[in-house]
Design a protein around this motif. Sequence first.
Motif, PDB file in Angstrom:
ATOM      1  N   ARG A   2     -13.143 -68.187  28.371  1.00  0.00           N
ATOM      2  CA  ARG A   2     -12.853 -67.748  29.737  1.00  0.00           C
ATOM      3  C   ARG A   2     -11.349 -67.735  30.015  1.00  0.00           C
ATOM      4  N   ALA A   3     -10.529 -67.829  28.984  1.00  0.00           N
ATOM      5  CA  ALA A   3      -9.084 -67.764  29.183  1.00  0.00           C
ATOM      6  C   ALA A   3      -8.649 -66.308  29.249  1.00  0.00           C
ATOM      7  N   ALA A   4      -7.481 -66.095  29.842  1.00  0.00           N
ATOM      8  CA  ALA A   4      -6.892 -64.766  29.887  1.00  0.00           C
ATOM      9  C   ALA A   4      -5.626 -64.785  29.050  1.00  0.00           C
ATOM     10  N   TYR A   5      -5.487 -63.821  28.167  1.00  0.00           N
ATOM     11  CA  TYR A   5      -4.315 -63.722  27.305  1.00  0.00           C
ATOM     12  C   TYR A   5      -3.391 -62.643  27.855  1.00  0.00           C
ATOM     13  N   LYS A   6      -2.123 -62.995  28.034  1.00  0.00           N
ATOM     14  CA  LYS A   6      -1.115 -62.051  28.503  1.00  0.00           C
ATOM     15  C   LYS A   6      -0.089 -61.846  27.384  1.00  0.00           C
ATOM     16  N   PHE A   7       0.124 -60.582  27.014  1.00  0.00           N
ATOM     17  CA  PHE A   7       1.018 -60.220  25.913  1.00  0.00           C
ATOM     18  C   PHE A   7       2.328 -59.672  26.475  1.00  0.00           C
ATOM     19  N   TRP A   8       3.437 -60.163  25.932  1.00  0.00           N
ATOM     20  CA  TRP A   8       4.762 -59.659  26.312  1.00  0.00           C
ATOM     21  C   TRP A   8       4.980 -58.321  25.609  1.00  0.00           C
ATOM     22  N   VAL A   9       5.395 -57.294  26.356  1.00  0.00           N
ATOM     23  CA  VAL A   9       5.460 -55.930  25.817  1.00  0.00           C
ATOM     24  C   VAL A   9       6.829 -55.554  25.278  1.00  0.00           C
ATOM     25  N   PRO A  10       7.953 -55.693  26.011  1.00  0.00           N
ATOM     26  CA  PRO A  10       9.237 -55.157  25.522  1.00  0.00           C
ATOM     27  C   PRO A  10       9.799 -55.963  24.366  1.00  0.00           C
ATOM     28  N   ASN A  11      10.743 -55.369  23.673  1.00  0.00           N
ATOM     29  CA  ASN A  11      11.379 -56.049  22.547  1.00  0.00           C
ATOM     30  C   ASN A  11      12.865 -55.722  22.520  1.00  0.00           C
ATOM     31  N   THR A  12      13.577 -56.375  21.618  1.00  0.00           N
ATOM     32  CA  THR A  12      15.003 -56.110  21.417  1.00  0.00           C
ATOM     33  C   THR A  12      15.248 -55.620  19.992  1.00  0.00           C
ATOM     34  N   ASP A  13      14.322 -54.845  19.447  1.00  0.00           N
ATOM     35  CA  ASP A  13      14.448 -54.317  18.092  1.00  0.00           C
ATOM     36  C   ASP A  13      15.582 -53.293  18.001  1.00  0.00           C
ATOM     37  N   PHE A  14      16.268 -53.290  16.893  1.00  0.00           N
ATOM     38  CA  PHE A  14      17.338 -52.318  16.650  1.00  0.00           C
ATOM     39  C   PHE A  14      16.770 -50.911  16.573  1.00  0.00           C
ATOM     40  N   ASP A  15      15.574 -50.741  16.032  1.00  0.00           N
ATOM     41  CA  ASP A  15      15.004 -49.413  15.786  1.00  0.00           C
ATOM     42  C   ASP A  15      14.196 -48.866  16.961  1.00  0.00           C
ATOM     43  N   ALA A  16      14.196 -49.539  18.102  1.00  0.00           N
ATOM     44  CA  ALA A  16      13.498 -49.048  19.294  1.00  0.00           C
ATOM     45  C   ALA A  16      14.461 -48.192  20.108  1.00  0.00           C
TER      46      ALA A  16
END
Length: 461
Positions: free
Chosen positions: A18-32
């Motif tokens: 019954r837990a909710a998982y929240k995923f962080w979306v943005p990144n600091t990748d060089f290739d993005a």
Amino acid sequence: MGAPGRVLLWLQLCALTRAAYKFWVPNTDFDAAANWSQNRTPCAGAAVEFPADKMVSVLVRESHSISDMLLPLDGEFVLASGAGFSALDIGSHLDCSTGGPALFRDPDRFCWHDPRLWRCGDAAHGLFSVDAERVPCSHDDVIFPSDASFRVGLGPGAGTVRVRSVRALGQTFTRDEDLAAFLASRAGRLRFHGPGALSVGPEACADQSGCVCGHAEVQPWICAALLQPLGGRCPQAACRDPLRPEGQCCDLCGAIVSLTHGPAFDLQRYRARLLHAFLALPQYQGLQMAVSKVPRQPRLREASGAKADTEIQVVLVETGPETGGAGRLARALLADIAEHGQALGVLSATARESGAPVGGGSAAGLNAPGPRAGLAGGLAAALLLLLLALLAAALLLRRAGRLRWRRRDEADPAPAGAPVGFHNPVFYAADPAEALPAPQLDVWSSSRSYFVNPLFGEAEA
């Protein structure tokens, strides 16, 4: 285990605990491409500049040829297998000879409280979350990508962000001591910054009726981050009398159904019922729904006489060109509760609808305040005049001796064997453990406010 396998495992765990998982979306990748000023990665032979006064961790996935690079004040490059940098004369590539260097965008622009930067792991088609609940709640598990670099700002104030657990760099933190040690390390300082604090607690949501998110105090920050691209102002709603659900930053067009519940209510079971028995129907394909437990406003609690300080909020929003579906579904939910509320653990329900679309047109099941309000006022005045005329006629007939009435204690006795009492649906309700039948979608009279008490099985406008 690869990334798809981990996501599948997290979703399965979410359903079990019954837990909710929240995923962080943005990144600091060089290739993005989104991390560069021109929304493209540096071309071969380009000059590259990072903000000199910032700290950042940058993942490099590919090989790049550059002419020169201005490094940040403090940071790191994490090189994937086969990735790297080589020097190249800028004059040999004409497409990089003009336009200035490629600038890496401010890595501190990503804020924890921005709802746009999170993704819910248990999202289903047709479901959404109100703005405050898109940000990790106090009983949620937070996951940062293990295959990408990131940097998170912990809020403009000195408040503490509290969640159930944090997973970052392949480690899961469930104790404050372990998390504090990580945040104080160089790897933690490169990825988390700001005056706020991050804390974890082992408590999950153990209440089958759901748990309140707990973002009432930080909702102003959440809304400020969400509306920052719009200049801090909400867009105008495209309907009359729009609604603002609890936890939402701006008004919307649709309907809100509020439920009071007993100990037998199961939020996940009820959400699944709404998804499969209602939203799956063709007439509701253009709708989205949010279902959660929210604080009940004190004024609403006093007006309804309710003792509970929380309620279940069902928000219905129209996403397609068709209008009126939210209102029809709200009335269908009231009818379903009137019929099956006892088995579902629902004690009572109210519904509110927004008005008709702005700029002409009509929406089935939605009311506009203009001409209909005038018509309702005229009908009320006519009924009042008719009632006064009937009272005057009764008084005249009474005085003339042509009309008599008796007191209640002088009434004729009831015939023997006549039934007394009334039918109490509490003792005839379906067993909660049994499967509920498919709801009957009755068409009710259109009104923007409703109340249903399942004990009496009818609605009052």
